[in-house]
Design a protein around this motif. Structure first.
Motif, mmCIF file in Angstrom:
data_model
loop_
_atom_site.group_PDB
_atom_site.id
_atom_site.type_symbol
_atom_site.label_atom_id
_atom_site.label_comp_id
_atom_site.label_asym_id
_atom_site.label_seq_id
_atom_site.Cartn_x
_atom_site.Cartn_y
_atom_site.Cartn_z
ATOM 1 N N LEU A 1 0.829 -1.196 0.000
ATOM 2 C CA LEU A 1 0.000 0.000 0.000
ATOM 3 C C LEU A 1 0.866 1.249 0.000
ATOM 4 O O LEU A 1 1.998 1.225 0.447
ATOM 5 C CB LEU A 1 -0.907 0.018 1.237
ATOM 6 N N ARG A 2 0.295 2.320 -0.503
ATOM 7 C CA ARG A 2 1.014 3.597 -0.487
ATOM 8 C C ARG A 2 0.018 4.705 -0.209
ATOM 9 O O ARG A 2 -1.203 4.503 -0.276
ATOM 10 C CB ARG A 2 1.710 3.836 -1.823
ATOM 11 N N LEU A 3 0.569 5.870 0.109
ATOM 12 C CA LEU A 3 -0.294 7.026 0.323
ATOM 13 C C LEU A 3 -0.320 7.860 -0.943
ATOM 14 O O LEU A 3 0.724 8.137 -1.536
ATOM 15 C CB LEU A 3 0.241 7.908 1.451
ATOM 16 N N LEU A 4 -1.504 8.226 -1.352
ATOM 17 C CA LEU A 4 -1.627 9.209 -2.415
ATOM 18 C C LEU A 4 -1.948 10.528 -1.722
ATOM 19 O O LEU A 4 -3.010 10.666 -1.112
ATOM 20 C CB LEU A 4 -2.755 8.848 -3.373
ATOM 21 N N ARG A 5 -0.998 11.452 -1.786
ATOM 22 C CA ARG A 5 -1.188 12.687 -1.033
ATOM 23 C C ARG A 5 -1.847 13.757 -1.896
ATOM 24 O O ARG A 5 -1.558 13.881 -3.077
ATOM 25 C CB ARG A 5 0.153 13.207 -0.508
#
Lengths: 267, 320
Positions: free
Chosen positions: A31-35
């Motif tokens: 998972l990653r953060l989409l900022r």
């Protein structure tokens, strides 16, 4: 890459650091953060094809556990998330890719999302399910005991009639007991929690009568107080069975408009 | 006295919580669920019997949201959505459809089973969607009588039901979102039908029943909540329509006295009904007729000297 979609697990405040580090989602996807810096928000996502997850019961159960685990991990690191339901995907549009669409959307709703995230900061959801065992609930009912004794000496036809009467008596006594316990527990919980919502039960047993099935929004420091109330209930009513689940991210408290729960507006 | 047990600890063990997680994560409305984002949320999970809700699927079909998915998915979705409704016979017309249910009365077992109430020009059918089952069906011409019945639930709520009897001697109790409308529609479809006058239903003898506000003690300060109050020989029961069970139950032994006090309230012209209780201190209520409630509550109060034997809350009060 333009046909890639984003599977969204949760929204959270954009802050320094990477709370998604090492967290995996459905089928072990990283998972990653989409900022969306302008909005002060971020989305917890994985990249994938624009297709929903489909499968048999066991598969879906496993995905649900994986989604929950991912959201819980990030929630524990950040203290505030708005969890999404299963299979929320942002597909690329005709004029923009998925990332851009999601950022635009976050920007448009920044104010209300941020406000709700602030309200949920440091709060957990607890699930409480109380039931009473029908037989235990009426074990000391004198009328029930008298009927049972009478049944021993009667003809089969009469016994059937008395059995029906006994059933009605048990039901009535159970309902009254359940009402009393509900009122008592609800009053004590309402004094401790920030929000309380009736829910439908997921696990049912015909030998039990439902007393209370609620989702509670609780400041982290008050989880033990809720546990104390429940222990006390269990002590004073042996016929009661308690299911106590959590702490969870505020799954049941994500709606963005305060409807019936505002002061003076409930009921 | 034994030591009070330590606080209970909530569990997150998936073996215990799995059903709840499935419900909360698959069920629309429980988790954030927003218009633009749900490009494919609520997509049918093919072969999944535990899909908690396919609510919203019709909307998606309507807006063409499923267009980008393959034909078989779309066909499945349409079939599933279609399957929710009653299949009409040739020449049959749907008159009205509303949510409701059927009271299953089999031996000692009785229980409401929710389903859609469909009235066509030929049949009255209560149909459960999932798993699909016809809960009740009768030809409109085969009905002998219809009668509205009002019952008061344990929580003091009044619900109007529809009792139907068929020519061959079957009877059924149905619930419906609009029982009066259903009653009228049935009567006009079958002129031979005898519409019985509503079954009599009175307030509890010597009791009081009506809208009542209860000031619920909350963490953030007391909260006025509207609901139904019912005072009878077993005491006072108050229930909000939002809760599954009463939020306030006072057995007669619990009630020490009641009085009217001036104060801000949602009803009763600045008058509050304050009930003194044996174990909860003062309970504050508001009613359109505060004096009547206060007098009735005061009359229910146990005479001096019996309060010491008050039942703890939750145990049934002795009924003589």
């Amino acid at each position: 890459m333009s046909d890639r979609a984003l599977y969204v697990y949760a929204l959270l405040p954009d802050a320094p650091g990477d709370p998604a580090e090492g967290v995996t989602g459905l089928d072990g996807r990283p998972l990653r953060l989409l900022r969306a810096p302008g909005a002060g928000l971020a989305a917890l996502v994985h990249d994938g094809p624009p297709e929903p997850f489909e499968g048999g019961d066991e598969k879906v159960r496993r995905w649900v556990v994986e989604q929950d685990r991912a959201v819980v991990a990030v929630w524990e690191r950040t203290g505030a998330v708005l969890p999404m339901t299963f299979n929320v995907l942002v597909a690329p549009g005709e004029d923009a890719g998925a990332e851009e669409r999601l950022r635009t959307w976050l920007g448009e709703h920044a104010e209300e999302l941020a406000a709700r995230l602030r309200e949920l900061e440091g709060r957990a959801e607890l699930r409480v399910e109380l039931t009473v065992d029908r037989e235990a609930a009426t074990g000391d009912d004198e009328r029930a005991r008298a009927l049972e004794a009478e049944m021993q000496t009667r003809s089969p036809g009469m016994r059937r009639l008395l059995a029906k009467k006994l059933e009605g008596l048990r039901k009535e006594a159970t309902e009254r007991l359940a009402d009393g316990i509900h009122a008592d527990v609800r009053r004590r919980l309402a004094a401790v929690v920030e929000d309380i919502r009736d829910r439908t039960r997921t696990v049912r047993d015909p030998r039990e009568a439902e007393v209370l099935s609620a989702a509670l929004l609780v400041p982290a420091g008050e989880i033990e107080t809720v546990g104390t109330v429940l222990a006390d209930v269990q002590d004073s009513h042996p016929a009661v069975r308690v299911r106590f689940l959590g702490p969870w991210p505020p799954y049941s408290f994500t709606e963005l408009t305060e409807l019936a729960s505002g002061p003076g507006a409930a009921g | 006295m034994t030591q009070p047990r330590p606080p209970m600890k909530p569990t997150r063990d998936p073996r215990v919580t799995l059903d709840d997680l499935v419900e909360v994560l698959l069920n629309k409305g429980a988790v954030l669920h927003l218009d633009l984002i749900v490009a494919v949320a609520d997509i049918p999970l093919i072969g999944v019997s535990l899909r908690a809700a396919i609510a919203g699927m019709e909307t998606m079909l309507e807006y063409g949201m499923l267009r980008q998915w393959d034909e078989s998915t779309r066909a499945w979705a349409e079939r599933s959505a279609g399957r929710r409704e009653l299949e009409l016979r040739a020449g049959e017309t749907l008159v009205t459809r509303m949510s409701g249910g059927h009271l299953l009365e089999e031996g000692v077992y009785t229980g409401w089973r929710p389903g859609g109430v469909h009235l066509t020009d030929q049949r009255l059918v209560v149909l459960r969607r999932d798993p699909r089952e016809v809960l009740f069906e009768a030809g409109v011409r085969d009905l002998r009588t219809v009668q509205l019945e009002t019952e008061t639930t344990v929580g003091g709520e009044q619900r109007t039901r529809l009792r139907v009897a068929t020519l061959d001697g079957r009877t059924a109790l149905l619930s419906a979102a609009d029982p009066h409308g259903l009653h009228d529609a049935l009567s006009s479809l079958n002129p031979a039908l005898t519409a019985l006058p509503p079954a009599p239903q009175g307030a509890p003898p010597g009791g009081l029943e009506g809208h009542l506000w209860y000031q619920e003690p909350r963490r953030g300060g007391p909260l006025w909540r509207g609901g139904k109050g019912r005072l009878g020989p077993t005491g006072l029961v108050w229930k909000s329509p939002l809760d599954a069970r009463p939020g306030l139950v006072l057995v007669p032994e619990e009630i020490l006295g009641a009085r009217v006090e001036p104060g801000r309230s949602p009803g009763g012209d600045g008058q509050l009904v304050v009930v003194e209780t044996a174990s909860h201190g003062e309970v504050t209520l508001a009613a359109e007729e505060p004096r009547r409630w206060a007098a009735a509550l005061d009359a229910t109060a146990a005479p001096e000297g019996t309060a010491g034997t008050a039942h703890p809350p939750g145990t049934p009060g002795a009924v003589v």
